[in-house]
Design a protein around this motif. Structure first.
Motif, PDB file in Angstrom:
ATOM      1  N   TYR B   4      18.777   0.081  27.364  1.00  0.00           N
ATOM      2  CA  TYR B   4      18.076  -1.194  27.550  1.00  0.00           C
ATOM      3  C   TYR B   4      16.969  -1.278  26.510  1.00  0.00           C
ATOM      4  N   LYS B   8      16.857  -5.769  27.682  1.00  0.00           N
ATOM      5  CA  LYS B   8      18.198  -6.319  27.448  1.00  0.00           C
ATOM      6  C   LYS B   8      19.186  -5.176  27.250  1.00  0.00           C
ATOM      7  N   GLU B  64      12.553 -14.667  25.327  1.00  0.00           N
ATOM      8  CA  GLU B  64      12.335 -13.248  25.621  1.00  0.00           C
ATOM      9  C   GLU B  64      11.707 -13.063  27.006  1.00  0.00           C
ATOM     10  N   SER B  67      14.247 -13.634  29.623  1.00  0.00           N
ATOM     11  CA  SER B  67      15.221 -12.559  29.826  1.00  0.00           C
ATOM     12  C   SER B  67      14.562 -11.354  30.502  1.00  0.00           C
TER      13      SER B  67
END
Lengths: 66, 268
Positions: B4, B8, B64, B67
């Protein structure tokens, strides 16, 4: 008349209007929200709305602070 | 292997090293964190590692931030929060805390109404700063909210809420938070809103002053669409003032009720 008030059964000798019920409970009408049989009551109609046996009433009196 | 990077998911070669990852994805990062621990030495990464790369002073983009929230909250939950439109009537101790909690989790839209300016006495419980004294609360709050999460849409109205303008301010929201100060205003808004917008939820507060026990602050479902947070009795009065801890508890009861309603259409 026998009513359910905030979940508790209450019995009154006379038939009361909402305004009279608020007076008996020592509540200030401009600070309360009244729901009768799941319908929110307009504050202008407190004095003409008569309660009857079997009514279910939810009463909230707000206190200040926010 | 799967790692990650800044929350992400990323498929990378086995035995990839930290500095190589930095060179490939975020060359100018000056802070490297692996599984919660800052590090300045190169090392081999393992499957499942969480790597965070930060450039000091750089603002993450709205995408960003979103997410990051998706990763924390799960996509289904985040989608519902993002679609949420919430009204806040009053930007004092309750309203400013509720607004901040909802913007932190990525609320889609807030409509905030208040007519006051920030006063020195507000700072004991309201989410403002000394340099905002004298500024209208809704302007100061919008500025603070933007610093937390610029993706939330914030509509502000520097006006007093009255029956005549409630539809204008809150006609489009799914849920309204009552965050006024006086008992009369609270009752006025509740009576009007529940009668005129029977399909919307109202989350009100009553009984939040002083330093009485935390655990007497409760959330009660009064009617199908009406939730009430507070102890019901602790009024603000001389000798029992409004203070950040207990006002904050009640405000976060309200914010959590809003969240439950957005996610489940009911709350407890």
């Amino acid at each position: 008349m026998k009513i359910t008030l905030n979940g508790e059964i209450k019995e009154y000798r006379d038939q009361l209007t909402v305004q009279e019920l608020l007076q008996r409970l020592n509540l200030q009408p401009e600070r309360v929200v009244v729901e009768i049989n799941r319908i929110i009551l307009s504050p202008e109609t407190h004095n003409v709305t008569k309660l009857k046996t079997g009514d279910t009433i939810e009463l909230v009196q707000f206190v200040g602070g926010g | 292997m799967l790692i990650y990077l800044n929350e992400k998911q990323l498929e990378v070669d086995n035995q990839l090293c930290l500095f190589e990852l930095r060179n490939r994805h975020k060359k100018n990062s000056d802070l490297l964190i692996i599984n919660g621990h800052p590090t300045s030495t190169d090392q081999e990464l393992s499957h499942g590692d969480h790597v965070v790369m930060i450039r000091r002073g750089e603002h993450p983009s709205a995408e960003e931030l979103e997410s990051l929230m998706m990763a924390r909250h799960t996509p289904d939950v985040q989608q519902k929060i993002k679609q949420g439109k919430v009204g806040i009537a009053g930007a004092g101790g309750l309203g400013s805390h509720v607004a901040i909690a909802l913007v932190r989790i990525g609320i889609g839209q807030l409509n905030i109404v208040d007519f006051d300016v920030v006063e020195p006495s507000n700072l004991n419980r309201q989410q403002y700063f000394i340099d905002q004294i004298g500024t209208p609360k809704v302007i100061a709050l919008k500025e603070n909210l933007r610093r937390i999460n610029p993706a939330s849409k914030i509509n502000i109205f520097n006006q007093k809420v009255m029956p005549e303008n409630i539809a204008e301010f809150f006609g489009e929201v799914d849920i309204l938070v009552e965050a006024f100060d006086t008992a009369e205003q609270k009752a006025m808004l509740t009576n009007y809103f529940l009668r005129n917008f029977p399909d919307k939820f109202l989350v009100a507060a009553s009984g939040i002053a002083g330093y009485e026990p935390s655990n007497t602050i409760r959330t009660t479902k009064v009617t199908e669409k009406f939730y009430l947070c507070g102890d019901g009795v602790s009024a603000a009065e001389p000798g029992r003032g409004l203070m950040a801890p207990r006002v904050g508890i009640a405000a976060h009861h309200q914010a959590n009720t809003v969240l439950q309603l957005l996610l489940n259409n009911t709350a407890e």
